[in-house]
Design an enzyme around this catalytic site. Structure first.
Site, PDB file in Angstrom:
ATOM      1  N   ARG A  24       1.704  -8.656   4.378  1.00  0.00           N
ATOM      2  CA  ARG A  24       2.945  -8.916   5.127  1.00  0.00           C
ATOM      3  C   ARG A  24       2.628  -9.394   6.533  1.00  0.00           C
ATOM      4  O   ARG A  24       1.898  -8.737   7.274  1.00  0.00           O
ATOM      5  CB  ARG A  24       3.800  -7.657   5.183  1.00  0.00           C
ATOM      6  N   GLU A  57      -0.406 -10.341  -2.888  1.00  0.00           N
ATOM      7  CA  GLU A  57       0.942 -10.857  -2.691  1.00  0.00           C
ATOM      8  C   GLU A  57       1.174 -11.172  -1.222  1.00  0.00           C
ATOM      9  O   GLU A  57       0.701 -10.459  -0.327  1.00  0.00           O
ATOM     10  CB  GLU A  57       1.997  -9.874  -3.175  1.00  0.00           C
ATOM     11  N   LYS A  88       7.402  -0.913  -9.812  1.00  0.00           N
ATOM     12  CA  LYS A  88       6.933  -0.619  -8.462  1.00  0.00           C
ATOM     13  C   LYS A  88       7.760   0.553  -7.929  1.00  0.00           C
ATOM     14  O   LYS A  88       8.938   0.382  -7.611  1.00  0.00           O
ATOM     15  CB  LYS A  88       7.100  -1.855  -7.578  1.00  0.00           C
ATOM     16  N   GLY A 138       3.651   4.811   1.043  1.00  0.00           N
ATOM     17  CA  GLY A 138       3.396   6.246   1.020  1.00  0.00           C
ATOM     18  C   GLY A 138       2.255   6.612   0.089  1.00  0.00           C
ATOM     19  O   GLY A 138       1.915   7.775  -0.066  1.00  0.00           O
ATOM     20  N   GLY A 141      -0.428  -2.010   1.749  1.00  0.00           N
ATOM     21  CA  GLY A 141      -0.125  -2.924   2.837  1.00  0.00           C
ATOM     22  C   GLY A 141      -0.997  -2.708   4.054  1.00  0.00           C
ATOM     23  O   GLY A 141      -2.100  -3.241   4.156  1.00  0.00           O
TER      24      GLY A 141
END
Length: 202
Positions: free
Chosen positions: A10, A33, A122, A152, A172
């Protein structure tokens, strides 16, 4: 060893995405991704599709609409990950020949996703569901359903999630934060892979 970890980049920019992906692949993380709320995300998806599709499964996250799916497909992505469960998005991804991982929290969402053709689930945000929540839901899911814990879930609790029935993880910030270079990502990836191997081995 196959490690079922999706790296969530991200905030990554097109000019840095390939070097970061190469660092991840070298460390054994081969699912990547680029969330669509990243800068010029579809260009990053295209760069990954052209640069490492033979060595990694690449695509987009935060896929929210059928139009998003079309954009990812046009860019060469093979993976659509969403934060929500939208049967129309799932069906569009499957029609385009892509893998679909919708976000779910409840049994109702899980079964709606599977009926629409989702390849896996997911569980997001994982911090709210927790390993115990996943374990309870896992008991009613079809055997073999792929379950990813995201948000988490991380190196410090891989073992608890795996014991509860998680098939893998979306990771992430433990792998990438905006501004991280390839060397920083490589070091983080090495630590994440080490934790995965220890959790699976243990």
């Amino acid at each position: 060893m196959t490690r079922n970890i999706i790296a969530i980049l991200r905030g990554v920019r097109p000019d840095e995405v390939l070097a970061i992906a190469e660092a991840l692949i070298e460390e054994g993380i081969t699912k990547i991704e680029v969330p669509l709320n990243s800068p010029d995300a579809l260009e990053s998806v295209r760069i990954l599709a052209e640069g490492c599709a033979d060595r990694a499964l690449t695509g987009a996250g935060t896929v929210l609409s059928e139009a998003d799916v079309a954009g990812v497909a046009a860019a060469g992505g093979r993976l659509c990950v969403s934060p929500d469960c939208n049967p129309a998005v799932i069906r569009a991804a499957k029609a385009a020949g892509m893998l679909s991982y919708p976000g779910v929290m409840t049994p109702t969402e899980c079964f709606a996703a599977l009926r629409a053709g989702a390849d896996g689930l997911k569980f997001f945000p994982g911090a709210l569901i927790g390993p115990e929540g996943l374990k309870a839901i896992r008991a009613v899911l079809p055997k073999g359903t792929e379950t990813l814990a995201v948000g988490g879930a991380g190196p410090d609790n891989f073992a608890a999630w795996l014991e509860a029935g998680a098939s893998g993880f979306g990771i992430g910030t433990a792998l990438y934060r905006p501004g991280d270079g390839a060397d920083a990502v490589r070091a983080k990836a090495e630590a994440v892979v080490r934790a995965w191997d220890a959790a699976v081995g243990g």
